[in-house]
Design a protein around this motif. Structure first.
Motif, PDB file in Angstrom:
ATOM      1  N   TRP A  27       0.794  -1.238  -0.058  1.00  0.00           N
ATOM      2  CA  TRP A  27      -0.196   0.115   0.029  1.00  0.00           C
ATOM      3  C   TRP A  27       0.700   1.431  -0.032  1.00  0.00           C
ATOM      4  N   ARG A  28       2.034   1.202   0.247  1.00  0.00           N
ATOM      5  CA  ARG A  28       3.143   2.434   0.197  1.00  0.00           C
ATOM      6  C   ARG A  28       3.112   3.048  -1.081  1.00  0.00           C
ATOM      7  N   GLY A  29       3.014   4.197  -0.899  1.00  0.00           N
ATOM      8  CA  GLY A  29       3.216   5.217  -2.204  1.00  0.00           C
ATOM      9  C   GLY A  29       1.906   5.414  -3.114  1.00  0.00           C
ATOM     10  N   LEU A  30       0.716   4.799  -2.493  1.00  0.00           N
ATOM     11  CA  LEU A  30      -0.492   4.792  -3.132  1.00  0.00           C
ATOM     12  C   LEU A  30      -1.278   6.143  -2.842  1.00  0.00           C
ATOM     13  N   THR A  31      -1.602   6.813  -3.742  1.00  0.00           N
ATOM     14  CA  THR A  31      -2.044   8.167  -3.434  1.00  0.00           C
ATOM     15  C   THR A  31      -3.820   7.948  -3.252  1.00  0.00           C
ATOM     16  N   PRO A  32      -4.421   8.915  -2.614  1.00  0.00           N
ATOM     17  CA  PRO A  32      -5.837   8.897  -2.443  1.00  0.00           C
ATOM     18  C   PRO A  32      -6.473   8.901  -3.867  1.00  0.00           C
ATOM     19  N   ARG A  33      -5.832   9.602  -4.869  1.00  0.00           N
ATOM     20  CA  ARG A  33      -6.587   9.485  -6.021  1.00  0.00           C
ATOM     21  C   ARG A  33      -6.457   8.092  -6.820  1.00  0.00           C
ATOM     22  N   VAL A  34      -5.378   7.271  -6.461  1.00  0.00           N
ATOM     23  CA  VAL A  34      -5.271   6.009  -6.992  1.00  0.00           C
ATOM     24  C   VAL A  34      -6.336   5.131  -6.361  1.00  0.00           C
ATOM     25  N   LEU A  35      -6.579   5.505  -5.109  1.00  0.00           N
ATOM     26  CA  LEU A  35      -7.483   4.576  -4.407  1.00  0.00           C
ATOM     27  C   LEU A  35      -8.750   4.773  -4.793  1.00  0.00           C
ATOM     28  N   VAL A  36      -9.139   6.078  -5.057  1.00  0.00           N
ATOM     29  CA  VAL A  36     -10.536   6.413  -5.307  1.00  0.00           C
ATOM     30  C   VAL A  36     -10.639   5.803  -6.815  1.00  0.00           C
ATOM     31  N   ARG A  37      -9.998   5.751  -7.642  1.00  0.00           N
ATOM     32  CA  ARG A  37      -9.967   5.315  -8.927  1.00  0.00           C
ATOM     33  C   ARG A  37     -10.252   3.808  -8.778  1.00  0.00           C
ATOM     34  N   GLN A  38      -9.396   3.038  -7.865  1.00  0.00           N
ATOM     35  CA  GLN A  38      -9.572   1.582  -7.955  1.00  0.00           C
ATOM     36  C   GLN A  38     -10.983   1.589  -7.221  1.00  0.00           C
ATOM     37  N   ALA A  39     -11.480   2.561  -6.286  1.00  0.00           N
ATOM     38  CA  ALA A  39     -12.816   2.094  -6.013  1.00  0.00           C
ATOM     39  C   ALA A  39     -13.835   2.251  -7.025  1.00  0.00           C
ATOM     40  N   ALA A  40     -13.783   3.145  -7.884  1.00  0.00           N
ATOM     41  CA  ALA A  40     -14.739   3.434  -9.028  1.00  0.00           C
ATOM     42  C   ALA A  40     -14.551   2.069  -9.725  1.00  0.00           C
ATOM     43  N   VAL A  41     -13.477   1.630 -10.121  1.00  0.00           N
ATOM     44  CA  VAL A  41     -13.368   0.444 -11.054  1.00  0.00           C
ATOM     45  C   VAL A  41     -13.891  -0.812 -10.266  1.00  0.00           C
ATOM     46  N   GLY A  42     -13.852  -0.885  -8.940  1.00  0.00           N
ATOM     47  CA  GLY A  42     -14.529  -1.943  -8.319  1.00  0.00           C
ATOM     48  C   GLY A  42     -16.041  -1.846  -8.372  1.00  0.00           C
ATOM     49  N   ALA A  43     -16.619  -0.598  -8.092  1.00  0.00           N
ATOM     50  CA  ALA A  43     -17.776  -0.234  -8.139  1.00  0.00           C
ATOM     51  C   ALA A  43     -18.636  -0.632  -9.348  1.00  0.00           C
ATOM     52  N   LEU A  44     -17.826  -0.589 -10.388  1.00  0.00           N
ATOM     53  CA  LEU A  44     -18.315  -1.148 -11.831  1.00  0.00           C
ATOM     54  C   LEU A  44     -18.122  -2.538 -12.132  1.00  0.00           C
ATOM     55  N   SER A  45     -16.810  -3.059 -11.685  1.00  0.00           N
ATOM     56  CA  SER A  45     -16.515  -4.370 -12.054  1.00  0.00           C
ATOM     57  C   SER A  45     -17.076  -5.490 -11.036  1.00  0.00           C
ATOM     58  N   GLN A  46     -17.318  -4.828  -9.962  1.00  0.00           N
ATOM     59  CA  GLN A  46     -18.059  -5.957  -8.891  1.00  0.00           C
ATOM     60  C   GLN A  46     -19.446  -5.714  -8.659  1.00  0.00           C
ATOM     61  N   SER A  47     -19.392  -4.527  -7.893  1.00  0.00           N
ATOM     62  CA  SER A  47     -20.923  -4.032  -7.583  1.00  0.00           C
ATOM     63  C   SER A  47     -21.779  -4.151  -8.542  1.00  0.00           C
ATOM     64  N   GLY A  48     -21.795  -3.257  -9.676  1.00  0.00           N
ATOM     65  CA  GLY A  48     -22.503  -3.211 -10.865  1.00  0.00           C
ATOM     66  C   GLY A  48     -22.674  -4.412 -11.448  1.00  0.00           C
ATOM     67  N   TYR A  49     -21.578  -5.007 -11.771  1.00  0.00           N
ATOM     68  CA  TYR A  49     -21.513  -6.483 -12.602  1.00  0.00           C
ATOM     69  C   TYR A  49     -22.321  -7.512 -11.938  1.00  0.00           C
ATOM     70  N   LEU A  50     -21.738  -7.594 -10.633  1.00  0.00           N
ATOM     71  CA  LEU A  50     -22.512  -8.795  -9.910  1.00  0.00           C
ATOM     72  C   LEU A  50     -24.017  -8.511  -9.572  1.00  0.00           C
ATOM     73  N   LEU A  51     -24.293  -7.296  -9.251  1.00  0.00           N
ATOM     74  CA  LEU A  51     -25.716  -7.054  -8.910  1.00  0.00           C
ATOM     75  C   LEU A  51     -26.636  -7.450 -10.064  1.00  0.00           C
ATOM     76  N   THR A  52     -26.196  -7.002 -11.408  1.00  0.00           N
ATOM     77  CA  THR A  52     -26.988  -7.219 -12.575  1.00  0.00           C
ATOM     78  C   THR A  52     -27.033  -8.799 -12.834  1.00  0.00           C
ATOM     79  N   VAL A  53     -25.786  -9.359 -12.749  1.00  0.00           N
ATOM     80  CA  VAL A  53     -25.707 -10.891 -12.831  1.00  0.00           C
ATOM     81  C   VAL A  53     -26.648 -11.617 -12.051  1.00  0.00           C
ATOM     82  N   TYR A  54     -26.405 -11.494 -10.737  1.00  0.00           N
ATOM     83  CA  TYR A  54     -27.472 -11.887  -9.668  1.00  0.00           C
ATOM     84  C   TYR A  54     -28.712 -11.841  -9.874  1.00  0.00           C
ATOM     85  N   TYR A  55     -29.206 -10.506 -10.060  1.00  0.00           N
ATOM     86  CA  TYR A  55     -30.680 -10.333 -10.475  1.00  0.00           C
ATOM     87  C   TYR A  55     -31.161 -10.959 -11.533  1.00  0.00           C
ATOM     88  N   ALA A  56     -30.472 -11.008 -12.732  1.00  0.00           N
ATOM     89  CA  ALA A  56     -30.823 -11.745 -13.878  1.00  0.00           C
ATOM     90  C   ALA A  56     -31.149 -13.133 -13.533  1.00  0.00           C
TER      91      ALA A  56
END
Length: 345
Positions: A56-85
């Motif tokens: 985790w060393r050297g990672l800026t808040p901006r990098v972590l926020v981008r990772q959170a956004a990627v996770g929201a799309l690739s995990q939260s949004g994706y799995l929600l639609t798959v499971y709901y389908a």
């Protein structure tokens, strides 16, 4: 040993779709996903505070926020639609096949979005893949299951969420270690699904054994089994081997769903899955041809790596799967690894 590992990996990764089917009848989608991600986030959080603190060393808040956004799309949004389908009645095999078109769609969109040339093979592969999805979807819808027509659009939303995550991640100039991105994605999804469950009054888990069987199935077999075997095979055999195995997920899931849940699996389903595999084979063969052409021979007759061709972009299916340490991203496109689908998160 490699054959046994490959079989175990395909089974563990495909089990995510089956686990979603197991839990779909016992609780709402958000409840199942909340209790899937809460223990996962807790375990990964403890690991982050102990064994992987240096990552985790050297990672800026901006990098972590981008990772959170990627996770929201690739995990939260994706799995929600798959499971709901799947909760709506779409078969697990059809859902897996729609998910499997994501690399083809992302490759075709690489031209207009990233300014990279798109080959005729990529367009041909996309056309074959879409045709295969259409054939399987029509077969599934015509099987008399009573599923509403719009339910088949839900997995496409998940696939597009993965595509968006791919390009958001691709625009980042900082590589993040796999355990870091996996932890950020899991924590993000735990927060998202807990919030959704609380807002809909679906926090309390049911007392049924099938629900907890599905949760244990998803956390142990799909997440740690699929993800652990992914990295083991990647280190032993390389990314090409892993990518090839990923193409088997839709057929295996379709057969598994037919045997376990009696889902439709007739001639049309077989034809659609065959078209999907043909689409992947066309694109994969073109990638291998381009890779071969990028190599020269030195004076001793050995292979010599040349710079990548402009059209060599192969989209990653998730930011979780990186084998490089944090560093500046090279200027040329990087060949990618698969997404975290139901079997990985």
């Amino acid at each position: 040993m490699n054959i046994l590992l490959s079989i175990a990996f395909v089974g563990a990764w495909s089990s995510g779709f089956i686990g979603a089917k197991l839990g779909s009848g016992s609780a709402p989608t958000v409840t199942l996903l909340m209790w899937r991600f809460l223990p996962l986030a807790l375990v990964l959080g403890v690991v982050a505070l102990t064994a992987t603190r240096a990552s985790w060393r050297g990672l800026t808040p901006r990098v972590l926020v981008r990772q959170a956004a990627v996770g929201a799309l690739s995990q939260s949004g994706y799995l929600l639609t798959v499971y709901y389908a799947i909760e709506l009645g779409v078969s697990s095999g059809t859902t897996a096949l729609i998910d499997g078109t994501q690399p083809l769609v992302a490759g075709a969109l690489a031209g207009p979005l990233l300014g990279l040339p798109v080959s005729r093979r990529q367009w041909l592969g996309l056309g074959l893949g879409v045709t295969g999805v259409a054939v399987v979807t029509v077969a599934d819808a015509g099987a008399g299951t009573g599923v509403a027509w719009w339910a088949y659009l839900v997995p496409f939303l998940g696939m597009l969420s993965l595509v968006a995550a791919t390009f958001l991640d691709r625009r980042s100039r900082t590589d993040v270690r796999p355990m870091v991105s996996m932890t950020v994605h899991a924590v993000t999804s735990a927060v998202v699904f807990t919030g959704l469950a609380a807002a809909t009054g679906a926090v309390a888990p049911p007392a049924s054994g099938s629900f907890w069987t599905a949760v244990v199935w998803l956390v142990v077999l799909s997440t740690f089994g699929g993800y652990g075997l992914y990295w083991l095979i990647l280190r032993r055999s390389g990314v090409t081997k892993v990518n090839t195995l990923m193409f088997l997920m839709a057929p295996v899931t379709a057969v598994w769903g037919a045997l376990m849940f009696g889902e439709p699996f007739g001639t049309q389903t077989v034809a659609g899955l065959a078209l999907g595999l043909l689409a992947v084979a066309v694109v994969h063969r073109g990638d291998r041809h381009n890779h071969h052409n990028r190599h020269g021979r030195d004076r001793n007759g050995q292979d010599r790596q040349q710079p990548a061709a402009p059209g060599s972009f192969t989209p990653r299916r998730s930011a979780w799967h990186r084998a490089r340490s944090s560093s500046r991203r090279p200027e040329r496109p990087v060949r990618a690894t698969p997404t975290a689908g139901p079997g990985s998160g």
